[in-house]
Design a protein around this motif. Structure first.
Motif, short mmCIF file in Angstrom:
data_model
loop_
_atom_site.label_atom_id
_atom_site.label_comp_id
_atom_site.label_asym_id
_atom_site.label_seq_id
_atom_site.Cartn_x
_atom_site.Cartn_y
_atom_site.Cartn_z
N VAL A 147 0.72 -1.13 0.09
CA VAL A 147 0.03 -0.07 0.18
C VAL A 147 0.94 1.15 -0.09
O VAL A 147 0.52 2.30 -0.71
CB VAL A 147 -1.00 -0.03 1.37
CG1 VAL A 147 -1.65 1.57 1.40
CG2 VAL A 147 -2.11 -1.09 0.99
N SER A 148 2.01 1.21 0.78
CA SER A 148 2.75 2.30 0.87
C SER A 148 3.49 2.55 -0.55
O SER A 148 3.68 3.81 -0.93
CB SER A 148 3.98 2.09 1.92
OG SER A 148 4.85 3.19 2.07
N PHE A 149 3.87 1.37 -1.11
CA PHE A 149 4.55 1.55 -2.40
C PHE A 149 3.54 2.20 -3.35
O PHE A 149 3.79 2.92 -4.30
CB PHE A 149 5.03 0.15 -2.97
CG PHE A 149 6.22 -0.07 -3.61
CD1 PHE A 149 6.70 1.19 -4.47
CD2 PHE A 149 7.10 -1.18 -3.77
CE1 PHE A 149 7.94 0.82 -5.25
CE2 PHE A 149 7.98 -1.34 -4.61
CZ PHE A 149 8.52 -0.25 -5.17
N PHE A 150 2.36 1.53 -3.49
CA PHE A 150 1.38 2.32 -4.41
C PHE A 150 1.09 3.64 -4.21
O PHE A 150 1.35 4.42 -5.22
CB PHE A 150 -0.04 1.33 -4.21
CG PHE A 150 -1.13 2.29 -4.67
CD1 PHE A 150 -1.30 2.09 -6.32
CD2 PHE A 150 -2.12 2.83 -3.92
CE1 PHE A 150 -2.33 2.79 -6.95
CE2 PHE A 150 -3.13 3.56 -4.56
CZ PHE A 150 -3.36 3.70 -5.92
N ASP A 167 -4.67 -2.40 -10.38
CA ASP A 167 -3.36 -2.63 -11.24
C ASP A 167 -2.00 -2.84 -10.61
O ASP A 167 -1.13 -3.63 -11.06
CB ASP A 167 -3.17 -1.27 -12.17
CG ASP A 167 -4.31 -1.16 -13.48
OD1 ASP A 167 -5.06 -2.25 -13.34
OD2 ASP A 167 -4.37 -0.22 -13.92
N PHE A 168 -1.94 -1.84 -9.52
CA PHE A 168 -0.60 -2.19 -8.90
C PHE A 168 -0.44 -3.34 -8.06
O PHE A 168 0.74 -4.04 -8.26
CB PHE A 168 -0.47 -0.96 -8.11
CG PHE A 168 0.70 -0.95 -7.22
CD1 PHE A 168 1.82 -0.53 -7.60
CD2 PHE A 168 0.62 -1.40 -5.70
CE1 PHE A 168 3.31 -0.74 -6.82
CE2 PHE A 168 1.83 -1.71 -4.97
CZ PHE A 168 3.13 -1.17 -5.54
N PHE A 169 -1.62 -3.77 -7.37
CA PHE A 169 -1.59 -4.88 -6.63
C PHE A 169 -1.23 -6.11 -7.58
O PHE A 169 -0.27 -6.96 -7.17
CB PHE A 169 -2.77 -5.28 -6.00
CG PHE A 169 -2.97 -6.64 -5.19
CD1 PHE A 169 -2.34 -6.52 -4.04
CD2 PHE A 169 -3.35 -7.79 -5.72
CE1 PHE A 169 -2.47 -7.73 -3.13
CE2 PHE A 169 -3.42 -8.75 -5.09
CZ PHE A 169 -2.89 -8.99 -3.82
N ARG A 170 -1.52 -6.29 -8.85
CA ARG A 170 -1.48 -7.41 -9.83
C ARG A 170 0.16 -7.46 -10.05
O ARG A 170 0.90 -8.31 -10.02
CB ARG A 170 -2.14 -6.98 -10.96
CG ARG A 170 -3.40 -8.15 -11.10
CD ARG A 170 -3.96 -8.13 -12.59
NE ARG A 170 -4.18 -6.79 -13.31
CZ ARG A 170 -5.20 -6.14 -12.89
NH1 ARG A 170 -6.21 -6.58 -12.21
NH2 ARG A 170 -5.44 -4.98 -13.63
N GLY A 175 6.03 -9.20 -8.99
CA GLY A 175 7.15 -8.71 -8.87
C GLY A 175 7.79 -8.10 -9.81
O GLY A 175 8.88 -7.53 -10.17
N GLN A 176 6.66 -7.25 -10.49
CA GLN A 176 6.90 -6.58 -11.88
C GLN A 176 6.93 -4.90 -11.19
O GLN A 176 6.31 -4.37 -11.84
CB GLN A 176 6.07 -6.61 -12.89
CG GLN A 176 6.18 -8.07 -13.72
CD GLN A 176 7.39 -8.30 -14.08
OE1 GLN A 176 7.96 -7.44 -14.77
NE2 GLN A 176 8.04 -9.23 -13.78
N VAL A 177 7.65 -4.59 -10.16
CA VAL A 177 7.85 -3.29 -9.80
C VAL A 177 9.43 -3.15 -9.41
O VAL A 177 10.04 -4.02 -9.46
CB VAL A 177 6.88 -3.09 -8.28
CG1 VAL A 177 5.39 -3.25 -8.45
CG2 VAL A 177 7.41 -4.23 -7.24
N SER A 178 9.55 -1.74 -8.95
CA SER A 178 11.26 -1.48 -8.83
C SER A 178 11.68 -2.45 -7.80
O SER A 178 11.20 -2.52 -6.62
CB SER A 178 11.16 -0.03 -8.36
OG SER A 178 10.50 0.86 -9.26
N TRP A 179 12.87 -2.89 -8.18
CA TRP A 179 13.40 -3.95 -7.30
C TRP A 179 12.81 -5.12 -7.08
O TRP A 179 13.17 -6.11 -6.07
CB TRP A 179 13.69 -3.43 -5.70
CG TRP A 179 14.86 -2.41 -5.79
CD1 TRP A 179 16.52 -2.65 -5.75
CD2 TRP A 179 14.82 -0.88 -5.87
NE1 TRP A 179 17.11 -1.57 -5.76
CE2 TRP A 179 16.25 -0.49 -5.92
CE3 TRP A 179 13.82 -0.09 -6.35
CZ2 TRP A 179 16.71 0.75 -6.05
CZ3 TRP A 179 14.23 1.16 -6.32
CH2 TRP A 179 15.55 1.71 -6.16
#
Length: 303
Positions: A147-150, A167-170, A175-179
């Motif tokens: 949630v913080s990342f979103f 979208d973000f949760f998916r 694991g398709q987010v930074s790092w």
């Protein structure tokens, strides 16, 4: 020069780059993990392999949005209490962010150097282990982390946004987010929590009892603040105290770095299905592990 002017300049530059970057172009993959093109380059990663760590380097490892800026602040305060020297960040403190020449410049820095990192254990330069630098690993429950990342992505004006929380949760779960994946990061570090020179700290424990956490961190890194100094550092390091000064310490991005800091904020966004999906993923990756127990998942991640 303020203590964090280099920090602020670097962030401003990254935000400037972000303005022209759409979400689909935000990541490049290096050794199987996505990183933001606005902060990392493959040339820097190649140069990092040859980085020479010192045995008295202070290494702070965490997945993004798990409290690294908070811990950086606490360490700076402990160093100040110890030596009366304000820690000046001659470079942006995240080890893997910056230009490839950064590591040459870092050879000139006085000890101890503070090295923050979001890298998985097996992606860190070997010299950190060879020279037995101490590593503090900070974890936060995965639901609040997501949630913080979103919010970070969608609240900071210049950073590419996600269409919605769904979208973000998916992407987070894939694991398709930074790092990359929180769970891969966790599985990787779990094997090393009992290593000599590694200490684990939980974000939620710090929220609950900051003075105790600061005392543990001080002992681990060999600082010896008095009881009074620990109380002073605690007062200066509460979430509200840091948020109040965030513009001064971190520039325009400050208020977004210190948004809420609450435990349990995930309840405002997670649907029942998302809850179940993350519970399943947690079971599959971390149930029965040392880290799984330390994260106190049942206390912090159940409705």
């Amino acid at each position: 020069m303020t203590a964090n002017s280099k920090f602020i300049d670097y962030i401003d530059e990254a935000l400037e780059k972000s303005k022209e970057t759409v979400l689909s172009h935000l990541f490049f993959t290096y050794q199987g993990i996505p990183y933001p093109v606005t902060m990392c380059t493959s040339e820097t990663f190649k140069a990092l392999d040859a980085f020479e760590a010192r045995s008295d380097d202070i290494v702070l490892a965490s997945y993004p949005k798990c409290g690294s800026n908070w811990i950086l602040h606490i360490i700076s305060e402990l160093m100040f209490a110890d030596s009366k020297q304000k820690y000046d960040y001659p470079e942006f403190p995240v080890l893997e962010c910056g230009d490839p020449e950064k590591y040459q410049r870092m050879k000139q820095f006085p000890s101890p150097r503070i090295l923050a990192t979001h890298l998985h254990y097996d992606k860190l330069p070997g010299s950190i282990f060879k020279n037995k630098a101490k590593i503090l690993v900070i974890f936060r429950n995965p639901k609040d982390t997501a949630v913080s990342f979103f919010h970070f992505h969608n609240d900071v004006p210049d950073i590419p946004s996600y269409g919605s929380w769904d979208d973000f949760f998916r992407q987070f779960m894939k694991g398709q987010v930074s790092w990359g994946s929180y769970f891969d990061f966790a599985i990787n570090w779990n094997k090393h929590l009992d290593d000599e020179n590694v200490m684990f700290i939980l974000y939620e424990d710090l929220r609950e009892n900051l003075a105790t956490g600061i005392k543990r961190i001080a002992e681990f890194f060999g600082f010896s603040p008095s009881g009074e100094q620990i109380q002073t550092i605690s007062a200066r390091s509460t979430f509200h105290a840091m948020r109040a000064k965030s513009q001064e310490t971190h520039g325009a991005v400050g208020p977004f770095l210190f948004r809420k800091g609450e435990v349990g904020d995930w309840k405002n966004l997670f649907s029942e299905t998302q809850n179940q999906e993350m519970d399943e993923k947690f079971k599959e990756c971390l149930a029965g592990t040392a880290l799984g127990t330390k994260l106190k998942y049942n206390s912090y991640c159940q409705p």
